[in-house]
Design an enzyme around this catalytic site. Sequence first.
Site, PDB file in Angstrom:
ATOM      1  N   LYS A 271       1.400  -0.786   0.189  1.00  0.00           N
ATOM      2  CA  LYS A 271      -0.061  -0.278   0.505  1.00  0.00           C
ATOM      3  C   LYS A 271       0.297   1.303  -0.099  1.00  0.00           C
ATOM      4  O   LYS A 271       1.841   0.855   0.074  1.00  0.00           O
ATOM      5  CB  LYS A 271      -0.986  -0.099   0.841  1.00  0.00           C
ATOM      6  CG  LYS A 271      -1.833  -0.636   1.071  1.00  0.00           C
ATOM      7  CD  LYS A 271      -3.016  -0.884   2.835  1.00  0.00           C
ATOM      8  CE  LYS A 271      -3.818  -2.568   2.682  1.00  0.00           C
ATOM      9  NZ  LYS A 271      -4.934  -1.820   1.737  1.00  0.00           N
ATOM     10  N   ARG A 345     -10.198 -11.571   2.188  1.00  0.00           N
ATOM     11  CA  ARG A 345     -10.901 -12.956   1.911  1.00  0.00           C
ATOM     12  C   ARG A 345     -10.368 -13.661   1.761  1.00  0.00           C
ATOM     13  O   ARG A 345     -10.783 -15.134   1.404  1.00  0.00           O
ATOM     14  CB  ARG A 345     -11.334 -12.429   0.404  1.00  0.00           C
ATOM     15  CG  ARG A 345     -10.044 -12.682  -1.102  1.00  0.00           C
ATOM     16  CD  ARG A 345     -10.551 -11.352  -1.839  1.00  0.00           C
ATOM     17  NE  ARG A 345     -10.827 -10.051  -1.507  1.00  0.00           N
ATOM     18  CZ  ARG A 345     -11.086  -9.141  -2.717  1.00  0.00           C
ATOM     19  NH1 ARG A 345     -10.851  -9.334  -3.872  1.00  0.00           N
ATOM     20  NH2 ARG A 345     -11.346  -7.406  -2.578  1.00  0.00           N
TER      21      ARG A 345
HETATM   22  N1  BES Z   1      -8.182  -3.800   4.435  1.00  0.00           N
HETATM   23  C1  BES Z   1      -8.243  -3.244   2.781  1.00  0.00           C
HETATM   24  C2  BES Z   1      -9.554  -2.789   2.679  1.00  0.00           C
HETATM   25  C3  BES Z   1      -9.798  -1.060   4.053  1.00  0.00           C
HETATM   26  C4  BES Z   1     -10.121  -0.163   2.675  1.00  0.00           C
HETATM   27  C5  BES Z   1     -10.487  -1.187   4.976  1.00  0.00           C
HETATM   28  C6  BES Z   1      -9.857   1.273   3.348  1.00  0.00           C
HETATM   29  C7  BES Z   1      -9.502  -0.183   5.757  1.00  0.00           C
HETATM   30  C8  BES Z   1      -9.661   1.134   5.447  1.00  0.00           C
HETATM   31  C9  BES Z   1      -7.776  -5.027   2.499  1.00  0.00           C
HETATM   32  O1  BES Z   1      -6.944  -5.727   2.539  1.00  0.00           O
HETATM   33  C10 BES Z   1      -7.430  -4.148   0.898  1.00  0.00           C
HETATM   34  O2  BES Z   1      -6.514  -3.884   0.875  1.00  0.00           O
HETATM   35  N2  BES Z   1      -8.851  -3.898  -0.117  1.00  0.00           N
HETATM   36  C11 BES Z   1      -8.465  -3.673  -1.465  1.00  0.00           C
HETATM   37  C12 BES Z   1      -8.320  -5.078  -2.244  1.00  0.00           C
HETATM   38  C13 BES Z   1      -8.679  -4.526  -3.983  1.00  0.00           C
HETATM   39  C14 BES Z   1      -6.336  -4.710  -3.827  1.00  0.00           C
HETATM   40  C15 BES Z   1      -8.768  -5.479  -4.306  1.00  0.00           C
HETATM   41  C16 BES Z   1      -8.375  -2.033  -1.753  1.00  0.00           C
HETATM   42  O3  BES Z   1      -9.289  -2.014  -1.668  1.00  0.00           O
HETATM   43  O4  BES Z   1      -7.964  -1.474  -2.761  1.00  0.00           O
HETATM   44 MN    MN Z   2      -4.922  -5.745   1.790  1.00  0.00          MN
END
Ligand code: BES
Ligand code: MN
Length: 496
Positions: A271, A345
């Site tokens: 990230k 997931r």
């Molecule tokens: N933990 C994150 C989602 C999240 C984002 C939670 C903001 C709380 C606040 C999750 O694991 C994630 O990184 N999701 C990705 C999915 C994508 C790679 C398909 C996302 O939301 O960008």
């Molecule tokens: Mn994630």
Amino acid sequence: MKVNFLTDLKSDTGTLVFLCFKNQPLDTYLNNLNKKIKGYVDKAIKVSSMEYNNNSFTDIVIPQGSNANRIILIGVDQTKIINEYDWGKLGSFITSVLNLKKISDIKLIVPKLKKNNVNETNILYGMALNTYRFNKYFTDTGKKRINFLNSVTVISQNAKNIKKLWIRFNALKEGVFLTRDLVSEPSNNLTPSLLAKEASKLRKFGLKVNILDEKKLKSLKMGALLGVAQGSANKPFVVTLEWKGNPKNKVMDFSFVGKGVTFDTGGISIKPSGGMEEMKYDMGGSAVVLGLMKSLALSKVKSNISAVVGLVENMPSGTAQRPGDVVKSMSGKTIEVINTDAEGRLVLADAVWYAQKKFEPKNLIDLATLTGAIIVSIGQEKAGMFSNSSKLTTLLEKVGKEVGEPVWNMPIDSSYEKDISSDIADMKNVGSGRGAGSTAGAIFVKRFIKNVNWIHLDIAGVTWAKGDKPLIPKGGTGFGVRLLEEVVLQYISNKR
Ligand code: BES
Ligand code: MN
Ligand code: ZN
């Protein structure tokens, strides 16, 4: 916040808090007091031009002729109060007033409100929820956000009933506070093993808690969850919890499953650094499940409930999984990991599978801070709901509105299935297109759901409050505990 109950206002000492209803005469106690102090209450209401809007108060200090230090009046418009959450908001407002005035002990005089004392109890609940603080890391006490309110003596003719109901709402409060504590805790002090340890503390409330370590997870072939964990020095755990509140019946009414990513860097699909600190709350789903189980146990709910939380840390390292890796889940299905940041997931895939296999529940509800996309879709006021059961979604929609934890039913029909098909495995862990990111996550989880009424709640938007909200001082919200406790209660009362 300590709570005592009395049926009568024996003496008018201390700080007295009264509710004053729009277009209604003063209640008996206040009317008597008003007479005793020669109409001072009436005059004060007029002079302060108190509004009856559930957000306005009058503070009468050292009223002459009375023994009270203060009389605080709250202007209430009952026509604007339509559900339990609204009563809670009123309570939350009272706490804000008392904190503003640095008042620690009060007598709260509550008149009889309709609906078998649920409303009065929700006022208390709202008051209590707004006393929450997460101050443990301030060494400079001056920096702490102090909560002054310490004890409430409820004066009501129905004190007995309210006291009885308060057992349940106090249990709820305890559960919500546990969830908030866990969500707010930084990830250096809440690794998977430390979170598992927190879960094991719930044994003292009569819950059966079982901790599965890495060796056990390997023997269960939880390849999806283990793949996420393999980049971290902090070992993964899965924890199961059981509450046998209806031991004569063999049926497992619910299984709750929570995503417990104690920190989500994204892994190799790392990230951006800006805001990454927020990913300490990526274990929010598991925190709700633990808080909920604590509440249900404390109030001795007459239902059989189980829970599974998958606890991992998602780190990039020399041992981390790579984009393109294929992992085999416990179900036997294979997954191509396109993006290591879609890790929740993968954890859920094995956690929901295990929950179904071990507990064979009638209903399974999973909670996860799964996608940023849910915030894009519906913001931070509601949780996204995905389900295969219209009966369950109707119940959650209804209860969500009533208790102020609303959910929004999102699409998950089979037309989205092709979005996650992979060229080399049974599925991939992200969608192909750019749209419907939350549905892609949900439809992935659905691949691991067998014959069970299922709800997936994407709580990414509602787990953390950046500013104060009614009943919620900024920080971890505890969203989901109140909702799902009420869902369990309504479910078992409809069934019998
Ligand atoms: N933990 C994150 C989602 C999240 C984002 C939670 C903001 C709380 C606040 C999750 O694991 C994630 O990184 N999701 C990705 C999915 C994508 C790679 C398909 C996302 O939301 O960008
Ligand atoms: Mn994630
Ligand atoms: Zn995550």
